[in-house]
Design a protein around this motif. Sequence first.
Motif, PDB file in Angstrom:
ATOM      1  N   GLN A  89      -7.357  -2.603   1.184  1.00 40.19           N
ATOM      2  CA  GLN A  89      -8.766  -2.247   1.190  1.00 40.19           C
ATOM      3  C   GLN A  89      -9.032  -0.869   1.783  1.00 40.19           C
ATOM      4  O   GLN A  89     -10.117  -0.312   1.611  1.00 40.19           O
ATOM      5  CB  GLN A  89      -9.559  -3.296   1.977  1.00 40.19           C
ATOM      6  CG  GLN A  89      -9.404  -4.709   1.436  1.00 40.19           C
ATOM      7  CD  GLN A  89     -10.180  -5.730   2.244  1.00 40.19           C
ATOM      8  OE1 GLN A  89     -11.368  -5.571   2.474  1.00 40.19           O
ATOM      9  NE2 GLN A  89      -9.516  -6.791   2.689  1.00 40.19           N
ATOM     10  N   PHE A  90      -8.045  -0.297   2.497  1.00 39.82           N
ATOM     11  CA  PHE A  90      -8.291   0.955   3.209  1.00 39.82           C
ATOM     12  C   PHE A  90      -7.322   2.081   2.866  1.00 39.82           C
ATOM     13  O   PHE A  90      -7.635   3.249   3.076  1.00 39.82           O
ATOM     14  CB  PHE A  90      -8.215   0.699   4.723  1.00 39.82           C
ATOM     15  CG  PHE A  90      -9.128  -0.387   5.196  1.00 39.82           C
ATOM     16  CD1 PHE A  90     -10.500  -0.186   5.251  1.00 39.82           C
ATOM     17  CD2 PHE A  90      -8.623  -1.624   5.567  1.00 39.82           C
ATOM     18  CE1 PHE A  90     -11.356  -1.191   5.683  1.00 39.82           C
ATOM     19  CE2 PHE A  90      -9.461  -2.633   6.007  1.00 39.82           C
ATOM     20  CZ  PHE A  90     -10.844  -2.424   6.060  1.00 39.82           C
ATOM     21  N   VAL A  91      -6.138   1.753   2.371  1.00 38.17           N
ATOM     22  CA  VAL A  91      -5.114   2.768   2.106  1.00 38.17           C
ATOM     23  C   VAL A  91      -4.916   2.921   0.597  1.00 38.17           C
ATOM     24  O   VAL A  91      -4.970   1.943  -0.147  1.00 38.17           O
ATOM     25  CB  VAL A  91      -3.773   2.389   2.775  1.00 38.17           C
ATOM     26  CG1 VAL A  91      -2.719   3.459   2.508  1.00 38.17           C
ATOM     27  CG2 VAL A  91      -3.966   2.197   4.274  1.00 38.17           C
ATOM     28  N   SER A  92      -4.684   4.154   0.161  1.00 36.35           N
ATOM     29  CA  SER A  92      -4.448   4.437  -1.249  1.00 36.35           C
ATOM     30  C   SER A  92      -3.238   3.660  -1.752  1.00 36.35           C
ATOM     31  O   SER A  92      -2.153   3.726  -1.167  1.00 36.35           O
ATOM     32  CB  SER A  92      -4.204   5.935  -1.444  1.00 36.35           C
ATOM     33  OG  SER A  92      -3.685   6.203  -2.718  1.00 36.35           O
ATOM     34  N   VAL A  93      -3.421   2.921  -2.836  1.00 37.10           N
ATOM     35  CA  VAL A  93      -2.323   2.148  -3.427  1.00 37.10           C
ATOM     36  C   VAL A  93      -1.189   3.072  -3.865  1.00 37.10           C
ATOM     37  O   VAL A  93      -0.012   2.739  -3.736  1.00 37.10           O
ATOM     38  CB  VAL A  93      -2.834   1.323  -4.630  1.00 37.10           C
ATOM     39  CG1 VAL A  93      -1.673   0.636  -5.342  1.00 37.10           C
ATOM     40  CG2 VAL A  93      -3.852   0.292  -4.176  1.00 37.10           C
ATOM     41  N   ALA A  94      -1.541   4.250  -4.357  1.00 34.55           N
ATOM     42  CA  ALA A  94      -0.533   5.196  -4.827  1.00 34.55           C
ATOM     43  C   ALA A  94       0.425   5.596  -3.708  1.00 34.55           C
ATOM     44  O   ALA A  94       1.646   5.571  -3.877  1.00 34.55           O
ATOM     45  CB  ALA A  94      -1.212   6.432  -5.407  1.00 34.55           C
ATOM     46  N   ILE A  98       4.519   4.794  -3.314  1.00 32.40           N
ATOM     47  CA  ILE A  98       5.523   5.839  -3.120  1.00 32.40           C
ATOM     48  C   ILE A  98       6.331   5.578  -1.854  1.00 32.40           C
ATOM     49  O   ILE A  98       7.562   5.663  -1.851  1.00 32.40           O
ATOM     50  CB  ILE A  98       4.847   7.223  -3.052  1.00 32.40           C
ATOM     51  CG1 ILE A  98       4.231   7.579  -4.404  1.00 32.40           C
ATOM     52  CG2 ILE A  98       5.855   8.296  -2.636  1.00 32.40           C
ATOM     53  CD1 ILE A  98       3.369   8.829  -4.390  1.00 32.40           C
ATOM     54  N   SER A  99       5.640   5.240  -0.775  1.00 32.51           N
ATOM     55  CA  SER A  99       6.319   4.984   0.505  1.00 32.51           C
ATOM     56  C   SER A  99       7.253   3.787   0.404  1.00 32.51           C
ATOM     57  O   SER A  99       8.403   3.835   0.857  1.00 32.51           O
ATOM     58  CB  SER A  99       5.280   4.746   1.606  1.00 32.51           C
ATOM     59  OG  SER A  99       4.423   5.859   1.746  1.00 32.51           O
ATOM     60  N   ILE A 100       6.772   2.713  -0.214  1.00 34.86           N
ATOM     61  CA  ILE A 100       7.571   1.498  -0.354  1.00 34.86           C
ATOM     62  C   ILE A 100       8.797   1.774  -1.227  1.00 34.86           C
ATOM     63  O   ILE A 100       9.919   1.358  -0.907  1.00 34.86           O
ATOM     64  CB  ILE A 100       6.726   0.362  -0.958  1.00 34.86           C
ATOM     65  CG1 ILE A 100       5.726  -0.152   0.086  1.00 34.86           C
ATOM     66  CG2 ILE A 100       7.615  -0.790  -1.445  1.00 34.86           C
ATOM     67  CD1 ILE A 100       4.713  -1.126  -0.470  1.00 34.86           C
ATOM     68  N   GLY A 101       8.605   2.481  -2.334  1.00 32.80           N
ATOM     69  CA  GLY A 101       9.715   2.780  -3.223  1.00 32.80           C
ATOM     70  C   GLY A 101      10.800   3.593  -2.543  1.00 32.80           C
ATOM     71  O   GLY A 101      11.996   3.309  -2.701  1.00 32.80           O
ATOM     72  N   ILE A 238       7.931   4.205  -7.265  1.00 36.78           N
ATOM     73  CA  ILE A 238       7.657   5.599  -6.889  1.00 36.78           C
ATOM     74  C   ILE A 238       6.962   6.330  -8.035  1.00 36.78           C
ATOM     75  O   ILE A 238       5.953   7.024  -7.829  1.00 36.78           O
ATOM     76  CB  ILE A 238       8.969   6.331  -6.524  1.00 36.78           C
ATOM     77  CG1 ILE A 238       9.590   5.720  -5.266  1.00 36.78           C
ATOM     78  CG2 ILE A 238       8.706   7.823  -6.305  1.00 36.78           C
ATOM     79  CD1 ILE A 238      10.985   6.228  -4.955  1.00 36.78           C
ATOM     80  N   VAL A 239       7.508   6.183  -9.240  1.00 41.06           N
ATOM     81  CA  VAL A 239       6.927   6.846 -10.412  1.00 41.06           C
ATOM     82  C   VAL A 239       5.499   6.381 -10.637  1.00 41.06           C
ATOM     83  O   VAL A 239       4.598   7.191 -10.930  1.00 41.06           O
ATOM     84  CB  VAL A 239       7.788   6.573 -11.665  1.00 41.06           C
ATOM     85  CG1 VAL A 239       7.088   7.104 -12.918  1.00 41.06           C
ATOM     86  CG2 VAL A 239       9.155   7.217 -11.506  1.00 41.06           C
ATOM     87  N   ARG A 240       5.273   5.077 -10.492  1.00 43.46           N
ATOM     88  CA  ARG A 240       3.931   4.534 -10.691  1.00 43.46           C
ATOM     89  C   ARG A 240       2.949   5.143  -9.691  1.00 43.46           C
ATOM     90  O   ARG A 240       1.827   5.511 -10.040  1.00 43.46           O
ATOM     91  CB  ARG A 240       3.985   3.011 -10.528  1.00 43.46           C
ATOM     92  CG  ARG A 240       2.722   2.296 -10.989  1.00 43.46           C
ATOM     93  CD  ARG A 240       2.957   0.807 -10.971  1.00 43.46           C
ATOM     94  NE  ARG A 240       3.104   0.278  -9.627  1.00 43.46           N
ATOM     95  CZ  ARG A 240       3.661  -0.883  -9.335  1.00 43.46           C
ATOM     96  NH1 ARG A 240       4.194  -1.616 -10.297  1.00 43.46           N
ATOM     97  NH2 ARG A 240       3.732  -1.312  -8.095  1.00 43.46           N
ATOM     98  N   GLY A 241       3.386   5.276  -8.437  1.00 45.25           N
ATOM     99  CA  GLY A 241       2.527   5.864  -7.421  1.00 45.25           C
ATOM    100  C   GLY A 241       2.213   7.323  -7.712  1.00 45.25           C
ATOM    101  O   GLY A 241       1.073   7.764  -7.557  1.00 45.25           O
TER     102      GLY A 241
END
Length: 247
Positions: A89-94, A98-101, A238-241
Amino acid sequence: MWTTVPVIAAVLIGSSMQRITGMGFALVAAPFLVLLLGPVDGVIVVNVCGALTSCVILMRVFRQVDWRRYGLLAACAVVGIVPGSYVLQFVSVAWLEISIGVLVAAGLTVSVNLGRVVVRDRLGFRVIAGVTSGFMNTTAGVGGPAVSIYAIATGWPQRSFAATMQPYFLTIGLASLSSKFALGSADVPQLPTVVWILIGCACIIGLIVGDLLSTVIEPHVARRLLVIVAYLGSIATIVRGVLELLT
């Protein structure tokens, strides 16, 4: 039609991989479903299909499940799901993707390069793997890489791992859906009824194909597929983000 066909294909291939490696559905299908249905609806469909495929597979591999590992991993994953739902709800999904990937790719690289060195299975490792997996499952729809890193590092036998992942993904899939709906961060995707029926059929057909393949694929080959799928999932995330940032 042009959207439905690739969605069905992604679900079919993902469910087959889920049966072979124990965790391939979200990693294979999520990038395509998110691209075709959007970041919110795509992840919801991933969670629904993941829970369905895990439930069906569980009936075939029930006796091979390591229930002790499942219990702790699932409990910790549920804990990680809650902050994941709030973060959406507060952080950009993109940026999350990227960070998770990047983190997943780095963790996999370390685990694979351990070679024959097996890390002792400690309580803390299970807790970290479970919490991280739950958080990632909610934010990016891919909870598998975190537990695959844990499995590779601790030398968890492939057949036991693949079986145990079924009740695990069933649990976190349902928990993720419940958390999102309860917090109002997502709604049921408004897809035509016939599309939902086709998605369900694709899940079942994919599982049948995967079940046939699992009888001829050796455990060490399945483990290699697991690593490859996890890498592909991290790269796709990562690419999706990046694409979301550019649009």
